[in-house]
Motif scaffolding. Structure first.
Motif, short mmCIF file in Angstrom:
data_model
loop_
_atom_site.label_atom_id
_atom_site.label_comp_id
_atom_site.label_asym_id
_atom_site.label_seq_id
_atom_site.Cartn_x
_atom_site.Cartn_y
_atom_site.Cartn_z
N UNK A 36 0.83 -1.20 0.00
CA UNK A 36 0.00 0.00 0.00
C UNK A 36 0.86 1.25 0.00
N UNK A 37 0.30 2.30 -0.57
CA UNK A 37 0.93 3.62 -0.48
C UNK A 37 -0.17 4.67 -0.52
N UNK A 38 -0.18 5.56 0.46
CA UNK A 38 -1.14 6.65 0.49
C UNK A 38 -2.58 6.19 0.51
N UNK A 73 1.31 6.84 -6.69
CA UNK A 73 2.02 5.56 -6.68
C UNK A 73 3.43 5.71 -7.23
N UNK A 74 3.61 6.62 -8.16
CA UNK A 74 4.97 6.85 -8.69
C UNK A 74 5.89 7.32 -7.58
N UNK A 75 5.43 8.25 -6.76
CA UNK A 75 6.28 8.75 -5.68
C UNK A 75 6.54 7.68 -4.63
N UNK A 76 5.60 6.76 -4.47
CA UNK A 76 5.76 5.73 -3.45
C UNK A 76 6.62 4.56 -3.87
N UNK A 77 6.50 4.14 -5.14
CA UNK A 77 7.18 2.92 -5.58
C UNK A 77 8.33 3.18 -6.55
#
Length: 313
Positions: A36-38, A73-77
């Motif tokens: 998960x992210x955000x 999701x780009x910033x997270x992964x």
């Protein structure tokens, strides 16, 4: 951490809009696990037959939603690339149900200026995909070898591959006599398919220089017969073909070193030649809760809906 499972290879982020698309792509992942992210739930796993990690997400329909969540999701992964896979309506007579359309251009076709007299002046936007991703698709989907990635039970259709523009709007087109159909015919005549997400992804990616590609398969012909086509299983057929084509393209990507992508590693922010941020991995917690891995010093613990501390970060 994802890197503990996947090593230092950066993942490819694969986006879908609806569950039939998500489930079709998930079949190509080895031992997928939740991450998960955000607040956006994903599944992560290695693509079959490769060492390439994939982060898979179902975002729901719509360009705006897709653009916002793709950037989240780009910033997270920190993916090496973002691909959108799924179904679409066909706009050309040479398409068959299940055929694959790889977007060599994405149109946002709905913007317009309305002037006195009822005239509508179109003000579209258009984006081209990553050259490397498009070239990889041309190579990987040439011939019939990639058919081996189509999962059993998804019909006997041998899909053709069309590399053509895709129109993306906020409308579900299901009529041959609609104003939208006429607009597409007159102003965007080279568009082979229509859907509702890729313009959002393309717009978000353009701001950050992210490499993207859209791969769709035809589930209906946007002609008033969508329900009848869906009843035959056309969405499942198209989703399976799009997922297989997407898997073939990911498998055909060069290594990060050949690609010129820096490796993923933990512990620092992007920039100054340093690797990107850490990834989330879902770990088991005491009781019924879920612990989300540390990202940039932030730890989120979800103790379950029955807890007063539910979703406290």
């Amino acid at each position: 951490m994802l890197e503990s499972k996947f090593g230092l290879m950066r993942p490819v982020l694969v986006l879908t809009a609806i569950s039939v698309e998500f489930n079709a792509m998930r079949e190509h992942l080895i031992d997928p696990e939740w991450a998960a992210h955000g607040g956006t739930r994903c599944e992560t796993g290695l693509l079959e037959g490769t060492g390439r990690p994939v982060v898979l997400a179902e975002l729901g329909p719509g360009n705006i939603r897709t653009g916002v969540l793709a950037e989240q999701l780009r910033t997270g992964f920190d993916p090496a690339a973002i691909l959108f896979t799924g179904v679409a309506g066909g706009l050309k007579d040479d398409l068959a149900l299940g055929d694959v359309v790889v977007g060599d251009k994405i149109y946002a076709f709905e913007a317009a200026k309305h002037v006195p007299g009822g005239e509508e002046l179109t003000r579209p936007s258009a984006w081209h995909p990553s050259h490397l991703l498009l070239q990889t698709a041309r190579h990987s989907l040439r011939g019939t070898e990639w058919y081996g990635r189509i999962k059993p039970g998804r019909g006997t259709v041998e899909p053709a591959v069309h590399i053509k523009p895709i129109a993306a709007g906020e409308v579900l087109l299901n009529a041959v006599d609609s104003r939208v159909r006429e607009l597409l015919h007159r102003q965007f005549n080279d568009a082979a398919a229509i859907e509702t997400e890729s313009a959002g992804l393309a717009a978000a990616a353009a701001l950050t220089g992210t490499e993207t590609l859209t791969i769709r398969a035809i589930s209906d012909f946007a002609d008033g017969n969508k329900s009848a086509a869906d009843a035959t299983g056309s969405q499942h057929l198209a989703a399976a073909h799009a997922a297989a084509a997407t898997a073939a393209v990911i498998a055909g990507l060069p290594s990060d070193e050949e690609w010129g992508k820096r490796p993923a590693a933990a512990g620092s922010e992007p920039g100054e030649g340093k690797p990107a941020r850490q990834y989330h991995q879902v770990n088991k917690a005491v009781g019924k809760g879920t612990v989300y891995g540390v990202q940039n010093g932030s730890l989120t613990v979800n103790l379950g809906a029955g807890s007063p501390d539910h979703e406290r970060g």
